[in-house]
Design an enzyme around this catalytic site. Structure first.
Site, mmCIF file in Angstrom:
data_model
loop_
_atom_site.group_PDB
_atom_site.id
_atom_site.type_symbol
_atom_site.label_atom_id
_atom_site.label_comp_id
_atom_site.label_asym_id
_atom_site.label_seq_id
_atom_site.Cartn_x
_atom_site.Cartn_y
_atom_site.Cartn_z
ATOM 1 N N GLY A 192 26.429 -12.604 50.258
ATOM 2 C CA GLY A 192 25.414 -11.561 50.340
ATOM 3 C C GLY A 192 25.396 -10.955 51.730
ATOM 4 O O GLY A 192 26.384 -10.985 52.472
ATOM 5 N N GLY A 193 24.246 -10.426 52.105
ATOM 6 C CA GLY A 193 24.109 -9.791 53.408
ATOM 7 C C GLY A 193 24.406 -10.741 54.553
ATOM 8 O O GLY A 193 24.698 -10.294 55.669
ATOM 9 N N GLY A 251 54.049 10.532 67.546
ATOM 10 C CA GLY A 251 52.686 10.239 67.995
ATOM 11 C C GLY A 251 52.537 8.778 68.366
ATOM 12 O O GLY A 251 51.738 8.423 69.248
ATOM 13 N N ALA A 252 53.327 7.933 67.704
ATOM 14 C CA ALA A 252 53.224 6.500 67.985
ATOM 15 C C ALA A 252 53.619 6.191 69.431
ATOM 16 O O ALA A 252 53.117 5.251 70.046
ATOM 17 C CB ALA A 252 54.071 5.710 67.002
HETATM 18 C C1 HXC Z 1 17.241 -22.155 48.927
HETATM 19 C C2 HXC Z 1 19.224 -23.138 48.341
HETATM 20 C C3 HXC Z 1 19.915 -21.914 48.514
HETATM 21 C C4 HXC Z 1 19.153 -20.785 48.926
HETATM 22 C C5 HXC Z 1 21.337 -23.390 47.929
HETATM 23 N N1 HXC Z 1 20.154 -24.012 47.968
HETATM 24 N N2 HXC Z 1 21.215 -22.098 48.248
HETATM 25 N N3 HXC Z 1 17.905 -23.260 48.551
HETATM 26 N N4 HXC Z 1 17.823 -20.960 49.112
HETATM 27 N N5 HXC Z 1 19.717 -19.596 49.124
HETATM 28 C C6 HXC Z 1 19.893 -25.413 47.711
HETATM 29 C C7 HXC Z 1 20.097 -25.794 46.271
HETATM 30 O O1 HXC Z 1 18.910 -25.544 45.539
HETATM 31 C C8 HXC Z 1 20.377 -27.273 46.389
HETATM 32 O O2 HXC Z 1 19.179 -27.925 46.611
HETATM 33 C C9 HXC Z 1 21.160 -27.357 47.673
HETATM 34 O O3 HXC Z 1 20.862 -26.163 48.404
HETATM 35 C C10 HXC Z 1 22.661 -27.415 47.458
HETATM 36 O O4 HXC Z 1 23.027 -26.375 46.575
HETATM 37 P P1 HXC Z 1 23.967 -26.644 45.318
HETATM 38 O O5 HXC Z 1 23.837 -25.444 44.445
HETATM 39 O O6 HXC Z 1 23.707 -27.964 44.731
HETATM 40 O O7 HXC Z 1 25.391 -26.689 46.016
HETATM 41 P P2 HXC Z 1 26.776 -26.120 45.505
HETATM 42 O O8 HXC Z 1 27.005 -26.521 44.097
HETATM 43 O O9 HXC Z 1 27.783 -26.520 46.512
HETATM 44 O O10 HXC Z 1 26.628 -24.527 45.518
HETATM 45 C C11 HXC Z 1 26.405 -23.893 46.739
HETATM 46 C C12 HXC Z 1 26.058 -22.412 46.505
HETATM 47 C C13 HXC Z 1 24.871 -22.317 45.508
HETATM 48 C C14 HXC Z 1 27.296 -21.686 45.945
HETATM 49 C C15 HXC Z 1 25.720 -21.817 47.841
HETATM 50 O O11 HXC Z 1 23.819 -23.178 45.955
HETATM 51 C C16 HXC Z 1 24.322 -20.955 45.392
HETATM 52 O O12 HXC Z 1 24.865 -20.093 44.658
HETATM 53 N N6 HXC Z 1 23.217 -20.690 46.082
HETATM 54 C C17 HXC Z 1 22.538 -19.424 46.041
HETATM 55 C C18 HXC Z 1 23.303 -18.457 46.826
HETATM 56 C C19 HXC Z 1 22.596 -17.146 46.892
HETATM 57 O O13 HXC Z 1 22.537 -16.386 45.930
HETATM 58 N N7 HXC Z 1 21.989 -16.908 48.059
HETATM 59 C C20 HXC Z 1 21.322 -15.686 48.311
HETATM 60 C C21 HXC Z 1 22.416 -14.760 48.746
HETATM 61 S S1 HXC Z 1 21.764 -13.244 49.193
HETATM 62 P P3 HXC Z 1 18.927 -29.425 46.116
HETATM 63 O O14 HXC Z 1 17.524 -29.698 46.491
HETATM 64 O O15 HXC Z 1 19.175 -29.421 44.651
HETATM 65 O O16 HXC Z 1 19.916 -30.243 46.874
HETATM 66 C C22 HXC Z 1 21.390 -13.462 50.755
HETATM 67 C C23 HXC Z 1 20.771 -12.292 51.294
HETATM 68 C C24 HXC Z 1 20.922 -12.232 52.770
HETATM 69 O O17 HXC Z 1 21.594 -14.434 51.336
HETATM 70 C C25 HXC Z 1 20.471 -10.862 53.132
HETATM 71 C C26 HXC Z 1 20.600 -10.561 54.548
HETATM 72 C C27 HXC Z 1 20.325 -9.086 54.770
#
Ligand code: HXC
Length: 514
Positions: free
Chosen positions: A169-170, A404-405
């Site tokens: 994401g961002g 030009g290069a």
């Molecule tokens: C809160 C999160 C989290 C998040 C993971 N966890 N991402 N908690 N916010 N963004 C937590 C999970 O709930 C889990 O908690 C622990 O971290 C480990 O995650 P798992 O899913 O078990 O690990 P894994 O299978 O390795 O997968 C990792 C992952 C997946 C691919 C990152 O967790 C995932 O898809 N997370 C969401 C990613 C996402 O969409 N993020 C937002 C992106 S947008 P527990 O308690 O069960 O251990 C963004 C915007 C930024 O970031 C903008 C800036 C401008």
């Protein structure tokens, strides 16, 4: 008092466990190190000074009040790499997936603020699920705070990102603003939208690795400057990179002792150039001979390989090398090579790293794909970067310098300080055949034997223009040198240029063609 000390010890131990032993086991099972293990492998032993170890998030939504971990998913502080100071943050995936909360962001911003005040590089070890979903906009605000700091720190202190897990994401835009990105094959991923969203929107089926793995970003997109098979290699090479860089924009790059009694002649280079000017040779073989100990840390090694960029030393002094690679696409400049070169040149100029240009370029790549995708816009970036650079700039034309290069590749006209050419140099508007076919079109058409006429005119042209002497007559080439003398000449040039002062006109900022 003893109880108070005991409590501190206990808190420290608790913080060091991050999300707990189970999560550490699971992190290791994924083939990843923990945030603290990474730091201890990266920095000089015992040099890490941690801050904000006991910071916790303040969120009370979605049960987060029950899930508080000391440090809140990021380890931050200051350390030394080969005795030189750096600021570090290392995201801890064992705590809520290393997700970025308001408090987590504040910790990162805090070390960046201090890094700017004391003038030291910032290293980010990224391993995070992105914005902490439960915190909503507060977390997005945290990211924006970091983006702003990254931007303001750009050109002030070197910023280096290692992606050692997810970065989606961002969140990708913080590393993207930094100067260099390292990735690990199979465990690190970067993408703006993940495979599921891609499938919904474009109906493409793509794996995490294909969409945003290290291979993809080091070969196809150019997002990653370095990619390695393991975290250990990433951390080792990150140390090597730091060794070439000054601590900040006012600092000079770290020189090492050099024995000037070394024999600087490299006779091997006199036999390197093929007799046929259209035959390739590997520019890496030239770099091996002219850089100290042949050591070269290549940046973007797998991307736009027709241009080589990276760091080496000459006479103990770090230099940024920009070299055409005749072994790939004849060393032609295309869009990707131009952007790659421009970014590297600007980094070096921002941080007082002298530039060494090795030139063998037949021109810019022709074709609709290049024109329609903006070779004019992108090629001008490299030209702009060389024009604005005020660091010591030395060019060696080994063979072709066409069109030009020729101007772009740090010619005398764009403030090259010392421009050398080998006797094999061909400096002209274009290659002999193309040139003769244009300027003698009528003569060739009206000749009884077209082939014979063409060859005769071609030979005349090669005799007149395919050499370095016309440019040398004008002073566009400072000296024609034997290949074997190259190391000696460039060391001499860079030693002289140590005291170079050059400035650009004052302005708010330039408007590089983006
Ligand atoms: C809160 C999160 C989290 C998040 C993971 N966890 N991402 N908690 N916010 N963004 C937590 C999970 O709930 C889990 O908690 C622990 O971290 C480990 O995650 P798992 O899913 O078990 O690990 P894994 O299978 O390795 O997968 C990792 C992952 C997946 C691919 C990152 O967790 C995932 O898809 N997370 C969401 C990613 C996402 O969409 N993020 C937002 C992106 S947008 P527990 O308690 O069960 O251990 C963004 C915007 C930024 O970031 C903008 C800036 C401008």
């Amino acid at each position: 008092m003893e109880n108070k000390y005991l409590k501190l010890d206990q808190l420290r131990e608790e913080a060091k466990l991050g999300g707990g032993s189970d999560k550490i086991v699971s992190q290791h099972a994924k083939g990843k190190l923990t945030a603290r293990e990474r730091i201890s492998l990266l920095v000089d032993e015992g040099s890490f000074q941690e801050i904000d170890m006991f910071v916790k998030h303040r969120s009370t939504d979605f049960g987060l009040e029950q899930q508080k971990f000391l440090g809140d998913g990021v380890v931050t502080g200051f350390a030394r790499i080969n005795k030189r100071p750096v600021a570090i943050f290392s995201q801890d995936f064992t705590v809520l997936g290393g997700s970025l909360s308001e408090a987590h962001a504040e910790k990162i911003c805090k070390i960046m603020d201090t890094a700017l005040k004391i003038g030291v590089p910032v290293i980010g070890l990224n391993d995070s699920g992105g914005a902490r979903i439960q915190e909503g906009v507060v977390s997005l605000g945290g990211y924006a705070d970091i983006f702003l700091k990254n931007t303001l720190a750009s050109g002030v202190v070197p910023q280096i990102s290692a992606i050692l897990g997810p970065c989606a994401g961002g969140a990708v835009y913080s590393p993207a603003i930094t100067d260099f990105i390292f990735m690990v094959r199979n465990t690190s991923h970067m993408f703006v939208t993940g495979p599921n969203v891609v499938k919904t929107v474009t109906h493409e089926e793509v794996s995490f690795e294909d969409l945003g793995g290290a291979e993809t970003h080091s070969v196809k997109s150019g997002v990653a400057h370095f990619s390695f098979d393991s975290e250990l290699e990433v951390l080792d090479n990150l140390r090597k990179l730091i060794d070439f860089l000054p601590l900040n924009w006012k600092d000079t790059p770290p020189e090492v002792n050099f024995d000037f009694s070394e024999d600087l002649l490299r006779p091997e280079l006199d036999t390197l150039m093929p007799d046929n000017p259209n035959k390739p040779y590997d520019m890496h073989n030239v770099l091996k001979q002219i850089l100290d100990s042949g050591d070269f840390l290549e940046v973007h090694k797998h991307y736009a390989q027709n241009l080589i960029v990276g760091f080496g030393r000459v006479g103990g002094m770090p230099v940024g090398v920009v070299a055409n690679q005749p072994a790939i696409l004849a060393g032609v400049l295309d869009i990707n090579a131009s952007v790659k070169g421009a970014r590297f040149v600007r980094f070096c100029d921002a941080f007082n790293i002298p530039l060494l240009v090795m030139e063998d370029v037949p021109g810019f790549l022709p074709g609709t794909a290049q024109e329609w995708n903006g070779i004019i816009r992108h090629g001008s970036k490299l030209l702009f970067a060389f024009c604005e650079a005020t660091v010591p700039k030395v060019t060696v034309i080994t063979r072709k310098a066409y069109g030009g290069a020729y101007d772009v590749m740090n010619s005398k006209h764009v403030r090259g300080d010392f421009n050398f050419a080998w006797p094999s140099a061909e400096i002209a508007v274009m290659g002999p055949k193309g040139a003769v076919e244009i300027i003698f079109k009528k003569e060739i058409a009206s000749a009884e034997n077209h082939e014979e006429k063409l060859n005769q005119l071609l030979n005349d042209y090669i005799d007149k223009f395919a050499n370095p002497y016309i440019a040398a007559e004008r002073g566009y080439v400072d000296e024609v040198i034997k290949p074997s003398e190259t190391r000696q000449k460039i060391i001499g040039a860079f030693q002289l240029l140590k005291t170079k002062v050059d400035n650009n006109p004052k302005k708010k900022h330039c408007n590089i063609p983006l």
